[in-house]
Motif scaffolding. Sequence first.
Motif, PDB file in Angstrom:
ATOM      1  N   ARG A  72      -1.168   2.341  -1.007  1.00 52.42           N
ATOM      2  CA  ARG A  72      -0.071   1.778  -1.813  1.00 52.42           C
ATOM      3  C   ARG A  72       0.910   0.992  -0.940  1.00 52.42           C
ATOM      4  O   ARG A  72       1.372  -0.070  -1.324  1.00 52.42           O
ATOM      5  CB  ARG A  72       0.664   2.904  -2.526  1.00 52.42           C
ATOM      6  N   GLY A  73       1.254   1.540   0.212  1.00 48.64           N
ATOM      7  CA  GLY A  73       2.161   0.847   1.128  1.00 48.64           C
ATOM      8  C   GLY A  73       3.402   0.317   0.444  1.00 48.64           C
ATOM      9  O   GLY A  73       4.058   1.018  -0.314  1.00 48.64           O
ATOM     10  N   LEU A  74       3.715  -0.931   0.700  1.00 46.80           N
ATOM     11  CA  LEU A  74       4.902  -1.571   0.110  1.00 46.80           C
ATOM     12  C   LEU A  74       4.541  -2.465  -1.078  1.00 46.80           C
ATOM     13  O   LEU A  74       5.311  -3.355  -1.443  1.00 46.80           O
ATOM     14  CB  LEU A  74       5.650  -2.372   1.185  1.00 46.80           C
ATOM     15  N   MET A  75       3.392  -2.211  -1.692  1.00 45.62           N
ATOM     16  CA  MET A  75       2.994  -2.998  -2.855  1.00 45.62           C
ATOM     17  C   MET A  75       4.058  -2.929  -3.943  1.00 45.62           C
ATOM     18  O   MET A  75       4.718  -1.910  -4.111  1.00 45.62           O
ATOM     19  CB  MET A  75       1.667  -2.486  -3.441  1.00 45.62           C
ATOM     20  N   ASP A  76       4.205  -4.032  -4.650  1.00 50.59           N
ATOM     21  CA  ASP A  76       5.105  -4.181  -5.796  1.00 50.59           C
ATOM     22  C   ASP A  76       6.586  -4.197  -5.431  1.00 50.59           C
ATOM     23  O   ASP A  76       7.435  -4.274  -6.314  1.00 50.59           O
ATOM     24  CB  ASP A  76       4.837  -3.105  -6.866  1.00 50.59           C
TER      25      ASP A  76
END
Length: 177
Positions: free
Chosen positions: A83-87
Amino acid sequence: MMNVKTALALACCFYIASCQNQPASNDNADTSAAATQPAATVPAASGPVFRKEGTLAFISKAKGDTISTIDIEIAESDDERARGLMDRRSMPENQGMLFIFQAPEEQSFWMKNTYISLDIIYVDENMEIVSVQKYATPLSEESLPSFKKAQYVVETVAGYVDKMKIQYGDKIAFKKD
């Protein structure tokens, strides 16, 4: 613990969400079940809310002093790392994300569903910066490899590495909250 900016952003979102189901005036107030249902949760305009989980310092290889410090979210599980810094639509300069892997190996990141340009800093098992991908293009699916084995990866807003003069061989140190 939530910082003041995060708390204010959440309060604003909940206030806006609660106002969206309010009638325009009390003259013709609708008391039906539909009118009394709670408002849907409105996502923050800047994407997922930052969760401070620790602090990370960049340390100069030349003098051993602290170059800069940022608040970090920590991604340790496969799901968190994926997910990381998605969105995210924005991120202050004093925040970032630390990815922790089980063992050092060549890493490769991409910017899919990431709306902000980032500097991606690859760090080996000795906490030494081994490579950097600067100004990563938002939403790109281009592979951004480490070229060397890395056990940690730090993502900051684009330009942070240049602004703070962070270099190969500098180190990181982090503390979980």
